[in-house]
Design an enzyme around this catalytic site. Structure first.
Site, short mmCIF file in Angstrom:
data_model
loop_
_atom_site.label_atom_id
_atom_site.label_comp_id
_atom_site.label_asym_id
_atom_site.label_seq_id
_atom_site.Cartn_x
_atom_site.Cartn_y
_atom_site.Cartn_z
N GLU A 149 -11.28 -1.50 -2.48
CA GLU A 149 -10.49 -0.86 -1.43
C GLU A 149 -9.58 0.18 -2.06
O GLU A 149 -9.53 0.32 -3.27
CB GLU A 149 -9.58 -1.89 -0.75
CG GLU A 149 -10.28 -3.10 -0.20
CD GLU A 149 -9.32 -4.05 0.49
OE1 GLU A 149 -9.58 -4.36 1.65
OE2 GLU A 149 -8.32 -4.48 -0.13
N ASP A 160 0.83 -1.22 0.00
CA ASP A 160 0.00 0.00 0.00
C ASP A 160 0.86 1.27 0.00
O ASP A 160 0.73 2.11 0.90
CB ASP A 160 -0.93 0.07 1.23
CG ASP A 160 -1.87 -1.11 1.31
OD1 ASP A 160 -2.24 -1.67 0.26
OD2 ASP A 160 -2.23 -1.49 2.45
#
Ligand SMILES: *[C@@H]1O[C@H](CO)[C@@H](O)[C@H](O)[C@H]1NC(C)=O
Ligand SMILES: *[C@@H]1O[C@H](CO)[C@@H](O)[C@H](O)[C@H]1NC(C)=O
Ligand SMILES: *[C@@H]1O[C@H](CO)[C@@H](O)[C@H](O)[C@H]1NC(C)=O
Ligand SMILES: *[C@@H]1O[C@H](CO)[C@@H](O)[C@H](O)[C@H]1NC(C)=O
Ligand SMILES: *[C@@H]1O[C@H](CO)[C@@H](O)[C@H](O)[C@H]1NC(C)=O
Ligand SMILES: *[C@@H]1O[C@H](CO)[C@@H](O)[C@H](O)[C@H]1NC(C)=O
Length: 349
Positions: free
Chosen positions: A228, A36
């Protein structure tokens, strides 16, 4: 129809057409430890900072986007002050510059749980040891909410004339939009104030929903549809809502069916706060999304992305991915980036 469906639905006879994607650009130094990723270039000296999930938000720096990347330490070494399980294992950092400070949003959660909260740390320089944890920004979730308060992305809209939160079309101050979520029920948005401890000034609205049902359990079906890692980016007159879809993690233990791993999609709108649709006109709130990047060559499961208008390379899409020649574990995820071209009105890697 049956025949056509049979012919084109038979993967063994007709492999799914995968567009040609360019390989990730060069990365030297520490290119793993980049789950991420979120990147920014420091205004004062041009040093690049990369933040990532794990290690209480690991910080790496580099003189150039290509590296060499060097590990510097943890942004929030004592963990978050948010009183939830997971406050020592912070996820999904999001960095932006607000005034003369840097805002680092992060999530506190545990895998498969909806007891989650979005937190914020601030610094003037981004160096290790200079971060102040503000704690919760008031975006929290539990089973009574439709969403999961993870994966925040702050978008500072300096041109909010087309923003539907505003009734007065005069641009007075930028609006601060936090897109987040979610696994459960897609992606959500709140508008934030610009206080020293920012809090939402609007209720959460849905900006994307790819689910056919409310997710109540983790199954391959819901993993495939889970959305997401939202990232809002403006180019020209459009606001682009990038997101990751599918199964993100643990590919070494539990690999999803081909095509159901993480991939990056986009919808766009002339507003920052809704109306996002894909290339075919399908609303993101109705399952829409145009593919931007998916597994190709030895790149597997690209996602957790962001978009950055780099002063040297122009707009770039950056993400983590698995190099199938190396290994499939979460710890082996690498930092990848490519230039993206918006000239057609849709981002092309
Ligand atoms: C938002 O807050 C930051 C830090 O407090 C400040 O520097 C900046 O000027 C503010 N922006 C606006 C538009 O008020
Ligand atoms: C969920 O959080 C709210 C506060 O945001 C609280 O009032 C409620 O009791 C919580 N529900 C559960 C099931 O924990
Ligand atoms: C603001 O948005 C309007 C309409 O979308 C556009 O014409 C104008 O160029 C934008 N200005 C800036 C500074 O982005
Ligand atoms: C919009 O807001 C500004 C600043 O508050 C004000 O000066 C202006 O008159 C308003 N315009 C309209 C059309 O209401
Ligand atoms: C997402 O879509 C599903 C299917 O239409 C619906 O059941 C669910 O309520 C939606 N969630 C939200 C938050 O709109
Ligand atoms: C973007 O793509 C268009 C064609 O789709 C091309 O003409 C243009 O040169 C590209 N821009 C860059 C910076 O590569």
């Amino acid at each position: 129809m049956v025949k056509i469906g049979f012919l084109f639905g038979t993967a063994a006879l007709f492999p799914r057409l995968v567009l040609a994607y360019i390989l990730p650009e060069a990365c030297t130094g520490t290119c793993t430890n980049s789950h991420d990723p979120s990147i920014i270039r420091r205004a004062s000296d041009g040093l690049y900072f990369r933040f990532s999930t794990g290690g209480k938000i690991a910080i790496h720096t580099a003189p150039d986007l290509t590296g060499p990347w060097t590990y510097k330490g943890a942004a929030v070494p004592r963990g978050s002050s948010i009183n939830l399980r997971g406050n020592q294992d912070l996820w999904a950092p999001d960095i932006s510059q607000v005034g003369d400070q840097y805002y680092l949003y992060y999530a506190v959660s545990t895998f498969g749980s909806q007891d989650s909260g979005i937190g914020l740390a601030k610094s003037y320089s981004m160096d290790v040891g200079t971060w102040t944890d503000v704690g919760s920004v008031g975006v929290i979730s539990n089973r009574s909410k439709p969403y999961n308060a993870i994966d925040a992305n702050l978008f500072v809209d300096y041109n909010s004339s087309s923003n539907n939160y505003r009734t007065n079309s005069t641009i007075v101050t930028p609006t601060y939009i936090l897109t987040f979520g979610s696994w459960w029920n897609g992606l959500f948005q709140v508008q934030m104030n610009n206080n020293s401890n920012p809090t939402p000034t609007s209720i959460a609205t849905t900006v994307a929903n790819g689910s056919s049902a409310v997710y109540t359990q983790i199954s391959y079906d819901s993993k495939d549809k889970a959305q997401e890692a939202a990232y809002l980016f403006k180019d020209g007159n459009y606001y682009y809502l990038f997101y990751s879809k599918g199964s993100c993690c643990g590919y070494d233990r539990d690999r999803p069916a081909r095509g159901k791993e993480y991939r990056i999609l986009v919808c766009r709108s002339t507003r920052a706060t809704g109306g996002f649709a894909d290339k075919t006109g399908k609303l993101c709130t109705n399952g829409g999304g145009t593919m931007v990047l998916e597994s190709h060559d030895w790149v597997y499961g690209p996602g957790g992305q962001g978009v950055y208008r780099d002063p040297v390379f122009g707009p770039v899409l950056y993400y983590h991915y698995i190099d199938t020649r190396v290994g499939y574990s979460d710890g082996q995820k690498r930092f990848g980036w490519n230039k993206i071209n918006f000239s057609s009105g849709w981002p092309v890697v």
